[in-house]
Motif scaffolding. Sequence first.
Motif, PDB file in Angstrom:
ATOM      1  N   VAL A 109      -7.825  -4.332  -3.857  1.00 45.53           N
ATOM      2  CA  VAL A 109      -7.171  -5.006  -4.836  1.00 45.53           C
ATOM      3  C   VAL A 109      -5.971  -5.624  -4.338  1.00 45.53           C
ATOM      4  O   VAL A 109      -5.871  -6.736  -4.332  1.00 45.53           O
ATOM      5  N   LYS A 110      -5.120  -4.781  -3.552  1.00 47.84           N
ATOM      6  CA  LYS A 110      -3.948  -5.250  -3.176  1.00 47.84           C
ATOM      7  C   LYS A 110      -3.997  -6.112  -1.903  1.00 47.84           C
ATOM      8  O   LYS A 110      -3.149  -6.742  -1.597  1.00 47.84           O
ATOM      9  N   LEU A 112       0.868  -1.095  -0.053  1.00 44.67           N
ATOM     10  CA  LEU A 112      -0.028   0.043   0.182  1.00 44.67           C
ATOM     11  C   LEU A 112       0.966   1.351   0.067  1.00 44.67           C
ATOM     12  O   LEU A 112       1.721   1.294   0.539  1.00 44.67           O
ATOM     13  N   THR A 113       0.377   2.130  -0.707  1.00 48.01           N
ATOM     14  CA  THR A 113       1.120   3.568  -0.392  1.00 48.01           C
ATOM     15  C   THR A 113       0.439   4.224   0.567  1.00 48.01           C
ATOM     16  O   THR A 113      -0.239   3.732   1.545  1.00 48.01           O
ATOM     17  N   THR A 130     -10.957   5.763  -5.315  1.00 53.37           N
ATOM     18  CA  THR A 130     -10.100   5.215  -5.960  1.00 53.37           C
ATOM     19  C   THR A 130      -8.971   4.409  -5.041  1.00 53.37           C
ATOM     20  O   THR A 130      -8.603   3.369  -5.245  1.00 53.37           O
ATOM     21  N   HIS A 131      -8.756   5.585  -3.973  1.00 51.61           N
ATOM     22  CA  HIS A 131      -7.530   4.693  -2.783  1.00 51.61           C
ATOM     23  C   HIS A 131      -8.432   3.527  -2.285  1.00 51.61           C
ATOM     24  O   HIS A 131      -7.677   2.313  -2.128  1.00 51.61           O
ATOM     25  N   ASN A 161     -10.505   1.281  -3.556  1.00 47.71           N
ATOM     26  CA  ASN A 161     -10.747   0.383  -4.424  1.00 47.71           C
ATOM     27  C   ASN A 161      -9.296  -0.359  -4.536  1.00 47.71           C
ATOM     28  O   ASN A 161      -9.165  -1.639  -4.700  1.00 47.71           O
ATOM     29  N   ARG A 162      -8.042   0.650  -4.641  1.00 45.70           N
ATOM     30  CA  ARG A 162      -6.682   0.064  -5.006  1.00 45.70           C
ATOM     31  C   ARG A 162      -6.173  -0.635  -3.775  1.00 45.70           C
ATOM     32  O   ARG A 162      -5.678  -1.910  -3.816  1.00 45.70           O
ATOM     33  N   GLU A 221      -3.111   5.192   0.760  1.00 43.61           N
ATOM     34  CA  GLU A 221      -3.679   4.374   0.940  1.00 43.61           C
ATOM     35  C   GLU A 221      -3.790   3.509   2.228  1.00 43.61           C
ATOM     36  O   GLU A 221      -5.066   3.233   2.679  1.00 43.61           O
ATOM     37  N   THR A 276     -11.661  10.440  -5.705  1.00 45.76           N
ATOM     38  CA  THR A 276     -10.136  10.148  -5.411  1.00 45.76           C
ATOM     39  C   THR A 276     -10.099   9.294  -3.947  1.00 45.76           C
ATOM     40  O   THR A 276      -9.618   8.082  -4.098  1.00 45.76           O
TER      41      THR A 276
END
Length: 220
Positions: A195-196, A155-156, A188-189, A191-192, A159, A185
Amino acid sequence: MIRVLLVDDQPLLRSGFRALLDIEDDIEVVGEAADGVAALTLARRHRPDIALLDIQMPVMDGIETTRRIAADPTLAGVHVVILTNYGLDEYVVDALRAGAAGFLVKDIVPEDLLHAVRVAARGDALLAPSITRRLIDRYVSARPRVAAGVALAGLTGRERETVALVAQGLSTTQIADRLVISPSTAKTHINRAMVKLHARDRAQLVIVAYESGLVTPGGG
């Protein structure tokens, strides 16, 4: 139109829920089943947006049914909501781990049921902050933790912040306000991160956040 599959071994309860849902302009009941095996067949046939599943059923219970729905790529758009007589218990937690988006008690008032169906259809978890705290305090915090570096390594920083706020029960709009970003936005964070972390929905993000130590009971 929100398409709903009703799964419960009590015909009277199914008919009551169906009568309530079918009068709404934006909700349609596409099928009914009395056990998990039949539910899987109907889910694959109709691809509903929401599957309302009883947690205790003959042939196959709600937990295993949830697990199989979550494991089937063709059913990725199906949001499972668990129905229970007992409120929060370890069976419900196991269902959330298996991929359920949330849970409802069967004596829910009609307005709350309709709201819950619409919330789940949007992809939001049915876990209010008070329920989240009870879940963590009673079950999740008692289990061995996964090392944060392992679970969250991909994760960033943003995130991670977003997942922590999801675990605190904030909505997408509230997260956007807290981080001073747009709702799109923030989504989006989220959802990403899902996924990760191989999380089917926000309910699983909550569990990962606490089990990894990203968020702690009573902390944040």
